[in-house]
Design an enzyme around this catalytic site. Sequence first.
Site, PDB file in Angstrom:
ATOM      1  N   ASN A 158       0.801  -1.226   0.000  1.00 36.49           N
ATOM      2  CA  ASN A 158       0.000   0.000   0.000  1.00 36.49           C
ATOM      3  C   ASN A 158       0.833   1.276   0.000  1.00 36.49           C
ATOM      4  O   ASN A 158       0.288   2.367   0.131  1.00 36.49           O
ATOM      5  CB  ASN A 158      -0.958  -0.019   1.200  1.00 36.49           C
ATOM      6  N   GLU A 254       6.241  -3.002  11.524  1.00 35.88           N
ATOM      7  CA  GLU A 254       5.207  -1.962  11.390  1.00 35.88           C
ATOM      8  C   GLU A 254       3.963  -2.670  10.880  1.00 35.88           C
ATOM      9  O   GLU A 254       3.894  -3.068   9.714  1.00 35.88           O
ATOM     10  CB  GLU A 254       5.660  -0.875  10.411  1.00 35.88           C
ATOM     11  N   CYS A 288      -2.351   1.967   6.802  1.00 32.65           N
ATOM     12  CA  CYS A 288      -2.446   1.397   8.149  1.00 32.65           C
ATOM     13  C   CYS A 288      -3.091   2.370   9.117  1.00 32.65           C
ATOM     14  O   CYS A 288      -3.600   1.974  10.157  1.00 32.65           O
ATOM     15  CB  CYS A 288      -1.051   1.022   8.630  1.00 32.65           C
ATOM     16  N   GLU A 460      10.008   3.547  12.989  1.00 30.86           N
ATOM     17  CA  GLU A 460      10.431   3.928  11.646  1.00 30.86           C
ATOM     18  C   GLU A 460      10.573   5.452  11.572  1.00 30.86           C
ATOM     19  O   GLU A 460      10.290   6.159  12.539  1.00 30.86           O
ATOM     20  CB  GLU A 460       9.409   3.416  10.632  1.00 30.86           C
TER      21      GLU A 460
END
Length: 480
Positions: A158, A254, A288, A460
């Site tokens: 995505n 993640e 997400c 991240e």
Amino acid sequence: MDKEAPSAQHAQLLIDGRWVEGCEDFPVFDKFNGSLVGRCERASKEQVDAAVAAASRSFESNKLAPYDRYRILMKAAELIEARRDEFARTIVAEAGFPYVDAENEVTRAAQTFIISAEEGKRLVGEMVPIEAAPGHAHRMAFTIRVPRGVVCGITSFNSPLNMVAHKVAPALASGNTMVVKPPQVAPLSGALLAQVLLDAGLPPGHLNLVQGPGSEVGGWLVENKDIAFYSFTGSTPVGKSIRDAVGLRPVALELGSIAATLVCADADLDRAATRSVQSAFRRAGQACTSVQRLFVDRAVIDAFVPRFVAAARALKVGDPHDRQNVIGPLISERDAARALAWVDEAIAQGARLLHGGTREGALMQPTILTDVRPEMRVICDEIFGPVVSVIPVDGLDDAVRQINATPFGLAVGVFTRDVMTALNAARRLHVGVVHINEPSSSRVDLMPFSGVKDSGVGTEGPRYAMREMTEERLITASLS
Ligand code: NAD
């Protein structure tokens, strides 16, 4: 067999600085019209191991000085911008993103390289005042950050370009070498990025790229003991399986979420409506952090809902190749059918449809539900589609309780004009990120970005990823 650098139409494997064919190839289809946009080579187990071995050799024998890393990463950012059109066209076709999102993906990827290049110059340890301990006045100590070795990046579909950039750029900036595996459904822009790095002067073997199904190619990477660190973005079940498999080796995971945004009674309702609509439906809800649960204070819900529905109606949905459209298809018709089945199931269980609720192939209309109950799948599983449920809450305590009541904890948005409410909410929400007066999906690449609970471990964002991708080594010196 060696081949020329790949075009967007034929993505090969990059092993030890050479583009090679795999054991077979697989087709990559346009996610809107189903046409064939390219073919991608699939790596065998031997090739996966060869890619890791090449990265290991490069790490041992071909280290780059920090300033050379900086130069190469800055050049890569320049080349990404120079090839903007090719990247954007590839992303529109392979991921079904509308141009506005594909262009944003390119901008963000270039920025991710620039930020990483700069942060690479500031990767510092700390002085440790051990001389303050009784009997140690003659000693000094400090820490340095040391690259871990071979970093493995495995990424989700995505954000097919920027997600690869978020693995590759900080890993290289902090002196590691890499093997990266882009998603099988959208593998082409990752391959173009690998070519950019070669063109920017990255020595052979520093970045290796393998392609293919996660269960095989991803699994072989996870089994390979020469990998020192895994940076994974994807679903929670796969993330958990990686963590179980890699033993004591460090990971950054993640993972998924059922993201929420809260509209308090004192919020600017127009701002909350327009921003939350973007967050719920952009990239067809496949982020997400997309708003899946929109909590609205009961005092303003009747004023808010018409604004929100009107903003959703105004979105142009359709062929992502047409620059007018801002919402394109889901990644597959199967995913659109699954999302719609959850919507239909909720309606059958008593939810009310305020907008959407239809699809044509993989193209699903932005869908808004209300009168949902906690056990309905539309709010207790990650839908990863353009579906949002509007849920009334009675004040902040009720909102915090409901938002926290999932196994996930990634990002939340809170719309309020009151700073005390905002800070109170931020302190009590059990998530990695709280955005005040923005919705849950307001990520900027400079940020630290991490989930808690089932949304992942590790952080991240280049500066923070570089800390994860390096070991902290303590050095002491006796001066007497
Ligand atoms: P996925 O887990 O199906 O796949 C992600 C990657 O893992 C792909 O490259 C896939 O090929 C690989 N993979 C699959 N099985 C594997 C295995 N057994 N071993 C090793 N690798 C394997 O996820 P997806 O459908 O591509 O992406 C959607 C998910 O990603 C959602 O849950 C979304 O929330 C999450 N996501 C999280 C973030 C975040 O930053 N937290 C960002 C984007 C997406």
